[in-house]
Design a protein around this motif. Structure first.
Motif, PDB file in Angstrom:
ATOM      1  N   TRP A  93       8.373 -81.018  90.852  1.00 25.61           N
ATOM      2  CA  TRP A  93       8.078 -79.862  89.995  1.00 25.61           C
ATOM      3  C   TRP A  93       7.912 -78.604  90.842  1.00 25.61           C
ATOM      4  O   TRP A  93       8.407 -77.536  90.475  1.00 25.61           O
ATOM      5  CB  TRP A  93       6.807 -80.101  89.190  1.00 25.61           C
ATOM      6  CG  TRP A  93       6.823 -81.323  88.334  1.00 25.61           C
ATOM      7  CD1 TRP A  93       7.932 -81.999  87.864  1.00 25.61           C
ATOM      8  CD2 TRP A  93       5.692 -82.046  87.853  1.00 25.61           C
ATOM      9  NE1 TRP A  93       7.545 -83.080  87.130  1.00 25.61           N
ATOM     10  CE2 TRP A  93       6.175 -83.146  87.092  1.00 25.61           C
ATOM     11  CE3 TRP A  93       4.316 -81.881  87.987  1.00 25.61           C
ATOM     12  CZ2 TRP A  93       5.323 -84.055  86.486  1.00 25.61           C
ATOM     13  CZ3 TRP A  93       3.458 -82.789  87.386  1.00 25.61           C
ATOM     14  CH2 TRP A  93       3.965 -83.861  86.631  1.00 25.61           C
ATOM     15  N   ASP A  95       9.204 -77.961  93.712  1.00 24.06           N
ATOM     16  CA  ASP A  95      10.534 -77.542  94.187  1.00 24.06           C
ATOM     17  C   ASP A  95      11.298 -76.815  93.085  1.00 24.06           C
ATOM     18  O   ASP A  95      11.927 -75.771  93.323  1.00 24.06           O
ATOM     19  CB  ASP A  95      11.330 -78.748  94.671  1.00 24.06           C
ATOM     20  CG  ASP A  95      10.782 -79.344  95.961  1.00 24.06           C
ATOM     21  OD1 ASP A  95      10.023 -78.640  96.663  1.00 24.06           O
ATOM     22  OD2 ASP A  95      11.104 -80.506  96.263  1.00 24.06           O
ATOM     23  N   LYS A  96      11.264 -77.356  91.864  1.00 19.49           N
ATOM     24  CA  LYS A  96      12.021 -76.772  90.759  1.00 19.49           C
ATOM     25  C   LYS A  96      11.438 -75.432  90.304  1.00 19.49           C
ATOM     26  O   LYS A  96      12.172 -74.557  89.842  1.00 19.49           O
ATOM     27  CB  LYS A  96      12.068 -77.752  89.584  1.00 19.49           C
ATOM     28  CG  LYS A  96      12.943 -78.978  89.823  1.00 19.49           C
ATOM     29  CD  LYS A  96      14.419 -78.603  89.912  1.00 19.49           C
ATOM     30  CE  LYS A  96      15.307 -79.802  90.190  1.00 19.49           C
ATOM     31  NZ  LYS A  96      15.286 -80.802  89.097  1.00 19.49           N
ATOM     32  N   LEU A  97      10.145 -75.269  90.422  1.00 18.99           N
ATOM     33  CA  LEU A  97       9.510 -74.012  90.015  1.00 18.99           C
ATOM     34  C   LEU A  97       9.855 -72.870  90.961  1.00 18.99           C
ATOM     35  O   LEU A  97       9.774 -71.697  90.584  1.00 18.99           O
ATOM     36  CB  LEU A  97       7.989 -74.177  89.949  1.00 18.99           C
ATOM     37  CG  LEU A  97       7.435 -74.966  88.759  1.00 18.99           C
ATOM     38  CD1 LEU A  97       5.948 -75.226  88.957  1.00 18.99           C
ATOM     39  CD2 LEU A  97       7.678 -74.229  87.448  1.00 18.99           C
ATOM     40  N   GLY A  98      10.219 -73.194  92.166  1.00 17.22           N
ATOM     41  CA  GLY A  98      10.572 -72.157  93.144  1.00 17.22           C
ATOM     42  C   GLY A  98       9.378 -71.275  93.461  1.00 17.22           C
ATOM     43  O   GLY A  98       8.255 -71.761  93.612  1.00 17.22           O
ATOM     44  N   PRO A  99       9.584 -69.958  93.536  1.00 19.82           N
ATOM     45  CA  PRO A  99       8.478 -69.039  93.858  1.00 19.82           C
ATOM     46  C   PRO A  99       7.310 -69.127  92.876  1.00 19.82           C
ATOM     47  O   PRO A  99       6.165 -68.865  93.244  1.00 19.82           O
ATOM     48  CB  PRO A  99       9.147 -67.662  93.807  1.00 19.82           C
ATOM     49  CG  PRO A  99      10.585 -67.919  94.068  1.00 19.82           C
ATOM     50  CD  PRO A  99      10.877 -69.249  93.432  1.00 19.82           C
ATOM     51  N   ASP A 100       7.598 -69.496  91.617  1.00 22.81           N
ATOM     52  CA  ASP A 100       6.529 -69.593  90.624  1.00 22.81           C
ATOM     53  C   ASP A 100       5.558 -70.732  90.922  1.00 22.81           C
ATOM     54  O   ASP A 100       4.442 -70.760  90.368  1.00 22.81           O
ATOM     55  CB  ASP A 100       7.115 -69.791  89.226  1.00 22.81           C
ATOM     56  CG  ASP A 100       7.640 -68.490  88.634  1.00 22.81           C
ATOM     57  OD1 ASP A 100       7.306 -67.415  89.174  1.00 22.81           O
ATOM     58  OD2 ASP A 100       8.394 -68.556  87.645  1.00 22.81           O
ATOM     59  N   ALA A 101       5.945 -71.648  91.763  1.00 25.23           N
ATOM     60  CA  ALA A 101       5.057 -72.764  92.108  1.00 25.23           C
ATOM     61  C   ALA A 101       3.755 -72.266  92.715  1.00 25.23           C
ATOM     62  O   ALA A 101       2.693 -72.885  92.551  1.00 25.23           O
ATOM     63  CB  ALA A 101       5.752 -73.715  93.073  1.00 25.23           C
ATOM     64  N   ASP A 102       3.814 -71.135  93.418  1.00 24.67           N
ATOM     65  CA  ASP A 102       2.620 -70.599  94.072  1.00 24.67           C
ATOM     66  C   ASP A 102       1.670 -69.927  93.094  1.00 24.67           C
ATOM     67  O   ASP A 102       0.606 -69.443  93.503  1.00 24.67           O
ATOM     68  CB  ASP A 102       3.029 -69.613  95.168  1.00 24.67           C
ATOM     69  CG  ASP A 102       3.742 -70.303  96.318  1.00 24.67           C
ATOM     70  OD1 ASP A 102       3.430 -71.481  96.579  1.00 24.67           O
ATOM     71  OD2 ASP A 102       4.611 -69.677  96.942  1.00 24.67           O
ATOM     72  N   ASP A 129       3.629 -82.607  99.718  1.00 28.10           N
ATOM     73  CA  ASP A 129       3.746 -81.144  99.787  1.00 28.10           C
ATOM     74  C   ASP A 129       2.404 -80.586 100.233  1.00 28.10           C
ATOM     75  O   ASP A 129       1.362 -80.983  99.683  1.00 28.10           O
ATOM     76  CB  ASP A 129       4.132 -80.556  98.423  1.00 28.10           C
ATOM     77  CG  ASP A 129       4.580 -79.108  98.519  1.00 28.10           C
ATOM     78  OD1 ASP A 129       3.705 -78.238  98.759  1.00 28.10           O
ATOM     79  OD2 ASP A 129       5.781 -78.838  98.372  1.00 28.10           O
ATOM     80  N   ASN A 198       5.545 -74.061  83.141  1.00 26.56           N
ATOM     81  CA  ASN A 198       5.947 -72.663  82.941  1.00 26.56           C
ATOM     82  C   ASN A 198       5.088 -71.989  81.876  1.00 26.56           C
ATOM     83  O   ASN A 198       4.734 -70.814  82.007  1.00 26.56           O
ATOM     84  CB  ASN A 198       7.427 -72.589  82.566  1.00 26.56           C
ATOM     85  CG  ASN A 198       8.339 -72.698  83.776  1.00 26.56           C
ATOM     86  OD1 ASN A 198       8.142 -72.016  84.778  1.00 26.56           O
ATOM     87  ND2 ASN A 198       9.346 -73.560  83.694  1.00 26.56           N
TER      88      ASN A 198
END
Length: 208
Positions: A93, A95-102, A129, A198
């Motif tokens: 998840w 990885d898939k969220l990209g910058p939004d993961a932070d 991670d 999201n």
């Protein structure tokens, strides 16, 4: 560490169907009754203050994570399938969220403080991670967190004298104010999980 890397990259598709069914059943039962079996509000009863310890021995409290919504999973490092599977999914998840993961906090909280020392749990979680906090503590601290989040956790003796832990298998989604907003079920489709994450991010941004 090489053995742990095998855990990370191994194929977890063969997790037992029984684990899925029992985890879902236990979680449902836990969410709808207290320790005496009385019915409770499954929303307002989940969550609360906690004081735990991370991998380097630093105290971590709920207020330290108050700046972002949170993704919590309760498990233990000796878990044979559910925990490594879920941590692999959380990694996916992220990885898939990209910058939004932070924009989210992630934490793996042990239900087995007897074996999951700060060093043990930190090494275990770091394989997945480094944004996933590895949290443990004293038995009293863990018991308090388990109670606050209405997690089912039970020590189960094994025939060889060792033990395992039965525990809730869902991922908890908490808003910035540490209020419960939902779960991601064990084995839930990645598409559904990402929609929930999201939405968690969007709701936080809408209230900031």
């Amino acid at each position: 560490m090489s053995g742990l890397k095998i855990v990370r990259y191994g194929a977890w598709a063969a997790v037992a169907v029984l684990a899925i069914a029992s985890g879902a059943l236990v979680y449902t039962q836990t969410m709808n009754s207290d320790s005496r079996g009385a019915l409770v509000d499954p929303i307002s009863a989940i969550g609360g203050p906690f004081e735990l310890v991370n991998g380097d021995g630093t105290t971590v409290t709920d207020t330290d994570l108050a700046d972002k919504p949170k993704v919590f999973f309760f498990g233990f490092t000796f878990c044979p399938d559910v925990c490594p599977t879920t941590l692999s999914e959380v990694q996916g998840w992220i990885d898939k969220l990209g910058p939004d993961a932070d924009k989210l906090h992630y934490a793996f909280i042990t239900v087995d403080p007897e074996r999951d020392t700060p060093e043990v749990i930190s090494e275990y979680v770091s394989v997945f991670d480094d944004r996933i906090l590895a949290l443990t503590g004293s038995k009293e601290q863990i018991d308090a967190a388990i109670k606050a989040y209405r997690v089912y956790a039970k020590k189960v003796p094994l025939d060889d004298g060792d033990y395992t832990m039965d525990h809730s298998a869902a991922v908890f989604l908490m808003d910035k104010d540490n209020r419960f907003v939902g779960t991601i079920a064990y084995g839930e489709a990645e598409e559904n999980a990402l929609k929930k994450l999201n939405r968690l991010i969007e709701n936080a941004e809408g209230t900031s």
